[in-house]
Design a protein around this motif. Structure first.
Motif, short mmCIF file in Angstrom:
data_model
loop_
_atom_site.label_atom_id
_atom_site.label_comp_id
_atom_site.label_asym_id
_atom_site.label_seq_id
_atom_site.Cartn_x
_atom_site.Cartn_y
_atom_site.Cartn_z
N LEU A 150 4.89 -13.49 6.25
CA LEU A 150 4.88 -12.09 5.88
C LEU A 150 6.17 -11.71 5.17
O LEU A 150 7.22 -12.31 5.41
CB LEU A 150 4.70 -11.22 7.12
N GLY A 151 6.07 -10.70 4.33
CA GLY A 151 7.25 -10.25 3.60
C GLY A 151 8.08 -9.26 4.38
O GLY A 151 8.89 -8.55 3.80
N GLY A 152 7.86 -9.15 5.68
CA GLY A 152 8.63 -8.23 6.50
C GLY A 152 7.73 -7.33 7.32
O GLY A 152 6.49 -7.40 7.27
N LYS A 153 8.35 -6.45 8.09
CA LYS A 153 7.62 -5.57 8.99
C LYS A 153 6.69 -4.64 8.23
O LYS A 153 5.58 -4.34 8.70
CB LYS A 153 8.62 -4.76 9.83
N LEU B 145 0.84 -1.20 0.00
CA LEU B 145 0.00 0.00 0.00
C LEU B 145 0.88 1.25 0.00
O LEU B 145 0.56 2.24 -0.68
CB LEU B 145 -0.92 -0.01 1.22
N LYS B 146 1.97 1.21 0.72
CA LYS B 146 2.89 2.35 0.77
C LYS B 146 3.42 2.67 -0.62
O LYS B 146 3.48 3.84 -1.03
CB LYS B 146 4.03 2.05 1.73
N LEU B 147 3.81 1.64 -1.36
CA LEU B 147 4.34 1.84 -2.71
C LEU B 147 3.23 2.33 -3.65
O LEU B 147 3.46 3.19 -4.50
CB LEU B 147 4.96 0.56 -3.24
N ALA B 148 2.02 1.78 -3.51
CA ALA B 148 0.90 2.23 -4.34
C ALA B 148 0.65 3.72 -4.13
O ALA B 148 0.39 4.46 -5.09
CB ALA B 148 -0.34 1.42 -4.02
N GLN C 28 5.00 -5.18 5.50
CA GLN C 28 3.76 -5.85 5.13
C GLN C 28 2.87 -6.07 6.34
O GLN C 28 1.64 -5.96 6.25
CB GLN C 28 4.07 -7.19 4.45
N LEU C 29 3.48 -6.36 7.48
CA LEU C 29 2.70 -6.52 8.71
C LEU C 29 1.98 -5.23 9.05
O LEU C 29 0.78 -5.23 9.35
CB LEU C 29 3.62 -6.95 9.87
N GLU C 30 2.71 -4.12 9.03
CA GLU C 30 2.10 -2.83 9.37
C GLU C 30 1.02 -2.46 8.38
O GLU C 30 0.00 -1.84 8.73
CB GLU C 30 3.18 -1.75 9.43
N GLU C 31 1.21 -2.85 7.14
CA GLU C 31 0.21 -2.59 6.10
C GLU C 31 -1.10 -3.32 6.43
O GLU C 31 -2.19 -2.76 6.31
CB GLU C 31 0.79 -3.08 4.78
N ARG C 32 -0.97 -4.57 6.85
CA ARG C 32 -2.17 -5.34 7.19
C ARG C 32 -2.84 -4.82 8.44
O ARG C 32 -4.08 -4.81 8.53
CB ARG C 32 -1.80 -6.82 7.35
#
Length: 314
Positions: free
Chosen positions: A130-133, A57-60, A135-139
């Protein structure tokens, strides 16, 4: 042109096609776009070709801002994200966003709609690849955003039955769990949310080992969703859904009435429940009736359901 992906192949392909079109229109190379969004150029290549990991989401958001997409990419992103889930899970998520009524029995953890951020972070970090922290924060962010619907004009009626185990398992540690229990207590002020607790002393029941959700759609149709630790099932057949709805009503009837449920939650939170005896069903009903009458002229009917009573002269 051989490397251009068909936009109709998937939501990721559509997203990639839009990124490529916007990039070309802006006169940027993949290297330049990667530099502006703080990723390597190969990441841009993967997105445009719908290969590799899906965009975060950050990259989007970064792509949207740099390419001047006016939130187009951000609005497409949830659909790209859902493609990571099985078909039945995606469909259940879509139903949930439209539902006008949500009845949920939770056997293991507090339902996502009522989780605090720290509690959600703990739950989402367990048992997932998870692909890392990031992705976790994104979810976690997405889960918190979904809760916003509970405060919107089209908010659903939410009725939650929690197994007593949900209260007593200190997910995230004592501090996180105390805040989560306080969040549950706060639902007492929200008229569209009802929380009940199914105590251990009720013994076995039809949904042991799993969870159950029954959704009511705007047209009155219902769908059910059952889930265990590793698998979920979406049920749309009307006869099966009616059976699950009846099962839910039985759980609701066996649970503590709402006010007594809040008392148990408060007791667990204050850690003064040790040695406390859960009263008999008839005594619970009598006490709950008294509490409800004292709290504003309400009566109990059918497993603790709250029914408003018009006062004389009102």
């Amino acid at each position: 042109m051989a490397n251009v992906i068909d936009p109709s192949a998937s939501m990721a392909a559509l997203f990639g096609a839009r990124v490529r079109r916007l990039r070309v229109a802006a006169g940027l190379t993949q290297v330049q776009l990667g530099s502006l969004t703080h990723v390597v150029s190969t990441r841009i290549t993967q997105i445009e070709r719908a290969s590799g990991a899906k965009p975060t989401l950050k990259l989007a958001r970064a792509l949207d801002a740099v390419l001047g997409a006016d939130d187009l990419l951000v609005e497409l992103w949830p659909y790209v994200y859902r493609e990571a889930f099985p078909d039945w899970a995606r469909q259940f998520m879509e139903y949930s966003e439209q539902a006008v009524g949500v009845r949920e029995y939770a056997a293991h953890v507090v339902p996502g709609l009522l989780q605090t951020e720290d509690y959600a972070r703990t739950v989402l970090s367990v048992g997932r690849t998870l692909g890392g922290k990031e992705q976790l924060e994104e979810r976690v962010t997405l889960r918190m955003e979904r809760q916003e619907r509970l405060a919107s004009p089209d908010r659903p009626e939410l009725w939650v039955v929690l197994d007593e185990a949900v209260l007593r398992r200190p997910v995230g540690g004592q501090v996180v769990m105390r805040a989560q229990l306080a969040r549950l207590l706060a639902t007492a002020t929200e008229g569209h949310i009802t929380v009940q607790v199914l105590p251990f002393d009720q013994g076995e029941h039809d949904v042991m080992g799993g969870s159950l959700t029954v959704l009511t759609m705007p047209d009155g149709a219902e769908v059910a969703y059952t889930e265990n630790a590793h698998y979920g099932q979406l049920v749309e057949d009307p006869d099966e859904v009616r059976s699950f709805a009846l099962t839910y009503d039985r759980l609701r009837a066996a649970a503590l009435p709402p006010l007594m449920s809040l008392d148990m939650i408060r007791s667990v939170m204050e850690d003064n429940h040790r040695g406390a005896k859960v009263p008999s069903r008839s005594e619970r009903r009598r006490l709950a009736q008294e509490q409800l009458q004292q709290s504003g002229g309400r009566q109990l009917r059918g497993g603790g359901r709250r029914v408003s009573v018009r006062r004389p002269g009102a």
